[in-house]
Scaffold this active site. Structure first.
Site, PDB file in Angstrom:
ATOM      1  N   CYS A 276      30.370 -21.703 -20.649  1.00 26.41           N
ATOM      2  CA  CYS A 276      30.280 -20.276 -19.924  1.00 26.41           C
ATOM      3  C   CYS A 276      31.605 -19.763 -19.886  1.00 26.41           C
ATOM      4  O   CYS A 276      32.103 -19.469 -18.962  1.00 26.41           O
ATOM      5  CB  CYS A 276      29.697 -20.408 -18.509  1.00 26.41           C
ATOM      6  SG  CYS A 276      28.120 -21.067 -18.537  1.00 26.41           S
ATOM      7  N   ALA A 278      32.962 -16.573 -20.922  1.00 27.85           N
ATOM      8  CA  ALA A 278      33.547 -15.009 -20.556  1.00 27.85           C
ATOM      9  C   ALA A 278      33.865 -15.097 -18.918  1.00 27.85           C
ATOM     10  O   ALA A 278      33.422 -15.647 -18.375  1.00 27.85           O
ATOM     11  CB  ALA A 278      32.771 -14.065 -21.038  1.00 27.85           C
ATOM     12  N   PRO A 279      35.061 -14.178 -18.832  1.00 27.53           N
ATOM     13  CA  PRO A 279      35.830 -13.256 -19.843  1.00 27.53           C
ATOM     14  C   PRO A 279      36.900 -14.021 -20.508  1.00 27.53           C
ATOM     15  O   PRO A 279      37.773 -13.579 -21.207  1.00 27.53           O
ATOM     16  CB  PRO A 279      36.503 -12.190 -18.782  1.00 27.53           C
ATOM     17  CG  PRO A 279      36.492 -12.947 -17.486  1.00 27.53           C
ATOM     18  CD  PRO A 279      35.179 -13.842 -17.286  1.00 27.53           C
ATOM     19  N   LYS A 282      39.728 -19.336 -18.784  1.00 32.84           N
ATOM     20  CA  LYS A 282      40.118 -20.823 -19.104  1.00 32.84           C
ATOM     21  C   LYS A 282      40.022 -20.937 -20.609  1.00 32.84           C
ATOM     22  O   LYS A 282      40.536 -21.780 -21.055  1.00 32.84           O
ATOM     23  CB  LYS A 282      38.939 -21.519 -18.259  1.00 32.84           C
ATOM     24  CG  LYS A 282      39.149 -21.183 -16.780  1.00 32.84           C
ATOM     25  CD  LYS A 282      38.158 -22.222 -16.054  1.00 32.84           C
ATOM     26  CE  LYS A 282      38.042 -21.837 -14.592  1.00 32.84           C
ATOM     27  NZ  LYS A 282      37.405 -20.551 -14.168  1.00 32.84           N
ATOM     28  N   ASP A 328      22.942 -19.411 -25.313  1.00 34.54           N
ATOM     29  CA  ASP A 328      22.610 -19.795 -23.842  1.00 34.54           C
ATOM     30  C   ASP A 328      22.984 -21.237 -23.569  1.00 34.54           C
ATOM     31  O   ASP A 328      22.820 -22.130 -24.430  1.00 34.54           O
ATOM     32  CB  ASP A 328      21.228 -19.679 -23.718  1.00 34.54           C
ATOM     33  CG  ASP A 328      20.404 -19.956 -22.228  1.00 34.54           C
ATOM     34  OD1 ASP A 328      21.299 -20.561 -21.572  1.00 34.54           O
ATOM     35  OD2 ASP A 328      19.276 -19.608 -21.987  1.00 34.54           O
ATOM     36  N   ASP A 345      31.816 -24.088 -16.520  1.00 41.57           N
ATOM     37  CA  ASP A 345      32.186 -23.225 -15.358  1.00 41.57           C
ATOM     38  C   ASP A 345      30.885 -22.178 -15.277  1.00 41.57           C
ATOM     39  O   ASP A 345      31.062 -21.182 -15.445  1.00 41.57           O
ATOM     40  CB  ASP A 345      33.637 -22.405 -15.848  1.00 41.57           C
ATOM     41  CG  ASP A 345      34.262 -21.675 -14.616  1.00 41.57           C
ATOM     42  OD1 ASP A 345      33.780 -22.044 -13.609  1.00 41.57           O
ATOM     43  OD2 ASP A 345      34.775 -20.704 -15.016  1.00 41.57           O
ATOM     44  N   CYS A 398      33.781 -21.741  -8.308  1.00 40.79           N
ATOM     45  CA  CYS A 398      34.345 -21.166  -7.396  1.00 40.79           C
ATOM     46  C   CYS A 398      33.295 -20.771  -6.189  1.00 40.79           C
ATOM     47  O   CYS A 398      32.961 -19.931  -5.832  1.00 40.79           O
ATOM     48  CB  CYS A 398      34.906 -19.767  -7.816  1.00 40.79           C
ATOM     49  SG  CYS A 398      33.760 -18.440  -8.420  1.00 40.79           S
TER      50      CYS A 398
HETATM   51  C1  LIG Z   1      32.107 -18.264 -13.660  1.00 40.22           C
HETATM   52  S1  LIG Z   1      31.783 -17.220 -15.167  1.00 40.22           S
HETATM   53  C2  LIG Z   1      32.835 -18.094 -16.314  1.00 40.22           C
HETATM   54  C3  LIG Z   1      34.434 -17.767 -16.040  1.00 40.22           C
HETATM   55  C4  LIG Z   1      35.217 -18.007 -17.323  1.00 40.22           C
HETATM   56  N1  LIG Z   1      35.220 -19.559 -17.636  1.00 40.22           N
HETATM   57  C5  LIG Z   1      36.772 -17.688 -17.194  1.00 40.22           C
HETATM   58  O1  LIG Z   1      37.500 -18.770 -16.690  1.00 40.22           O
HETATM   59  O2  LIG Z   1      36.975 -16.642 -17.566  1.00 40.22           O
HETATM   60  C6  LIG Z   1      30.235 -17.647 -15.857  1.00 40.22           C
HETATM   61  C7  LIG Z   1      29.964 -17.114 -17.179  1.00 40.22           C
HETATM   62  O3  LIG Z   1      28.851 -17.594 -17.751  1.00 40.22           O
HETATM   63  C8  LIG Z   1      28.095 -16.552 -18.398  1.00 40.22           C
HETATM   64  N2  LIG Z   1      26.648 -17.034 -18.214  1.00 40.22           N
HETATM   65  C9  LIG Z   1      25.704 -17.025 -17.486  1.00 40.22           C
HETATM   66  N3  LIG Z   1      24.631 -17.505 -17.861  1.00 40.22           N
HETATM   67  C10 LIG Z   1      24.946 -18.074 -18.865  1.00 40.22           C
HETATM   68  C11 LIG Z   1      24.159 -19.070 -19.782  1.00 40.22           C
HETATM   69  N4  LIG Z   1      22.701 -19.314 -19.624  1.00 40.22           N
HETATM   70  N5  LIG Z   1      24.801 -19.389 -20.996  1.00 40.22           N
HETATM   71  C12 LIG Z   1      26.162 -19.054 -20.971  1.00 40.22           C
HETATM   72  N6  LIG Z   1      26.725 -18.373 -20.474  1.00 40.22           N
HETATM   73  C13 LIG Z   1      26.137 -17.758 -18.990  1.00 40.22           C
HETATM   74  C14 LIG Z   1      28.280 -15.446 -17.474  1.00 40.22           C
HETATM   75  O4  LIG Z   1      27.844 -14.076 -18.273  1.00 40.22           O
HETATM   76  C15 LIG Z   1      29.656 -15.326 -16.950  1.00 40.22           C
HETATM   77  O5  LIG Z   1      30.525 -14.791 -17.845  1.00 40.22           O
END
Ligand SMILES: C[S@@+](CC[C@H](N)C(=O)[O-])C[C@H]1O[C@@H](n2cnc3c(N)ncnc32)[C@H](O)[C@@H]1O
Length: 457
Positions: A276, A278-279, A282, A328, A345, A398
């Protein structure tokens, strides 16, 4: 009688809002109810009225911030005083009720005179658009609360004191063990002047150069004691004037978020899956720790968010190590072949980041929490499936909800082929699951985070 008159205010002529200003502020509030984020909705309305940057714009911003931070408690107060369920009302009335409760309970400053004209105007519009009785109810609410003729139930009294809903307070008490400490948590997350963080990108610069650049623009900053290569600062950082940011020499990141990647100890050359991503705070950190000799698959569900990750990767000079994939995480095992280590994350309640998202706390319900935790667990299963024996997985959220942290990891330890690798800092051990770790806003001055490091058996 209108609320402002009822309160016996006499207006200072310099503090009168013009009709156009009143209209623009109320319309911003109504739009903010319909379009997210509310800052964008407000901006559009102010632009339409030619009031961008004006005092009306500033007042609308201040009111919206305050009212969103208090939204849930204002709704509960209205429910107790009038028996009205605010969330079910049309957007305009919803905001008028919240405005009346907010002004009566909290606003005593200089701007309150402006705001009370606003309430007076809001009641008139409510009468014209809905009915006289709606306007009278808005005014009654204001009078009852302003006159101190109401005493809250115990739950609402706690909400008013902590500005946190019971669903969060209950869990905090479980984790922290005393109401005193829950209160310290609440005052830390409600502090309007939190500590921010910058990660120094050691591929491009060093701590000394960044601290010097911050000093030159008058920002109070200091190196983190807990996370190497991290800088903490207070107050606003003028992003557009801060060259190291544009050059990717630093990445805006809270200390507790920057503490994550080092826990995975990614070796140069290792294949890492960030599920997961974006942005990309990490992801780019992992690339940096691999000295840009990585092979990172950065999975993200949304295209617009992956563009942000790509921008950050380019800026930080780590793009060569990162393979961004729109996909996904719930199907990760069909999208990613294998990985030496995995970072998960996932989206969470963001209850550790309340200071940054003023209204998020009021959206959390038991049901939402159950849904989040169920999805996180399914992602965790997918993440484990990518690992060879001995491969490691770092799970972070978080959140201050044990359902998204300790309980979820306990279940994984029972049902999945993984063992816990105990973490020994830089933050505190979780009292609910030793070996996992929690960063706390009130203890560590950073976003609340949960961390668990797992190893595939
Ligand atoms: C908590 S943020 C991650 C922050 C990132 N690890 C960072 O440190 O910048 C969670 C991310 O997961 C994405 N997300 C949500 N559902 C998801 C899915 N089913 N598969 C992949 N990514 C997903 C969201 O769009 C979001 O960008």
């Amino acid at each position: 009688m209108h609320a402002a008159k009822a309160a016996g205010f006499s207006w200072c002529p310099f503090l009168r809002l013009k009709r156009r200003e009143l209209k623009a502020i109320l319309e911003s509030m109504e739009m903010a109810e319909r379009y997210k984020p509310f800052q964008v909705a407000k901006r559009k309305v102010m632009e339409k009225y030619g009031l961008l940057g004006s005092r009306a714009d500033r007042l609308a911003t201040a009111l919206l911030y305050k009212m969103y931070r208090l939204q849930g408690v204002l709704d509960d107060v209205v429910a107790e005083v009038l028996g009205v369920e605010v969330r079910r009302l049309p957007a305009y009335l919803r905001q008028s009720y919240r405005l009346a409760a907010y002004l009566a309970l909290y606003d005593t400053g200089r701007d309150s005179r402006l705001a009370e004209q606003l309430l007076d105007y809001a009641a008139r519009v409510a009468a014209a658009r809905f009915s006289d009785s709606e306007a009278e109810r808005v005014e009654k609410l204001y009078r009852v609360l302003r006159g101190g003729k109401w005493s809250p139930s115990r739950d609402v009294e706690v909400e008013l004191r902590l500005l946190l809903p019971p669903v969060i307070v209950k869990r905090l008490f479980k984790l922290l063990g005393s109401m005193d400490e829950v209160e310290r948590f609440a005052s830390a997350v409600n502090n309007p002047n939190p500590i921010y963080g910058l990660r120094v990108n050691t591929l491009k610069t060093d701590m000394e150069e960044v601290l010097k650049a911050l000093e030159e623009i008058g920002v109070e900053a200091w190196p983190s004691r807990r996370v190497s290569g991290h800088i903490r600062y207070r107050g606003g950082l003028p992003y557009e004037r801060f060259q190291p940011l544009r050059e990717g020499k630093v990445v805006p990141q809270d200390e507790s978020s920057a503490a994550a990647a080092p826990l995975l100890s990614p070796r140069p050359g290792a294949r890492v899956a960030d599920l997961c991503a974006a942005p990309g705070g990490k992801t780019t950190h992992i690339a940096e720790l691999q000295r840009n000799r990585g092979n990172i698959i950065a999975l993200e569900l949304y295209g617009d968010r992956i563009s942000r990750l790509v921008d950050l990767a380019r800026r930080t000079g780590t793009y060569a190590s990162i393979n961004p994939v729109i996909g996904d995480a719930l199907r990760a095992s069909t999208l990613v072949r294998r990985a030496d280590s995995v970072l998960l994350d996932p989206p969470c309640s963001s209850t550790g980041a309340i200071a940054r998202h003023p209204e998020a706390r009021w959206r959390l319900t038991e049901r939402v929490l159950r849904q989040l935790a169920a999805r996180q667990y399914r992602m965790l299963k997918e993440a484990v499936a990518l690992l060879p024996s001995g491969g490691r997985l770092l799970y972070t959220v978080c959140s201050v909800m044990p359902e998204e942290g300790e309980y979820l990891i306990s279940r994984a330890l029972e049902e999945l082929p993984v063992s816990l690798v105990p973490l020994h800092g830089p933050y505190d051990a979780s009292p609910l699951l030793p070996g996992t770790m929690r960063a706390w806003p009130h203890r560590h001055g950073t976003t609340g985070f949960f961390y668990a490091l797992l190893e595939r058996r």
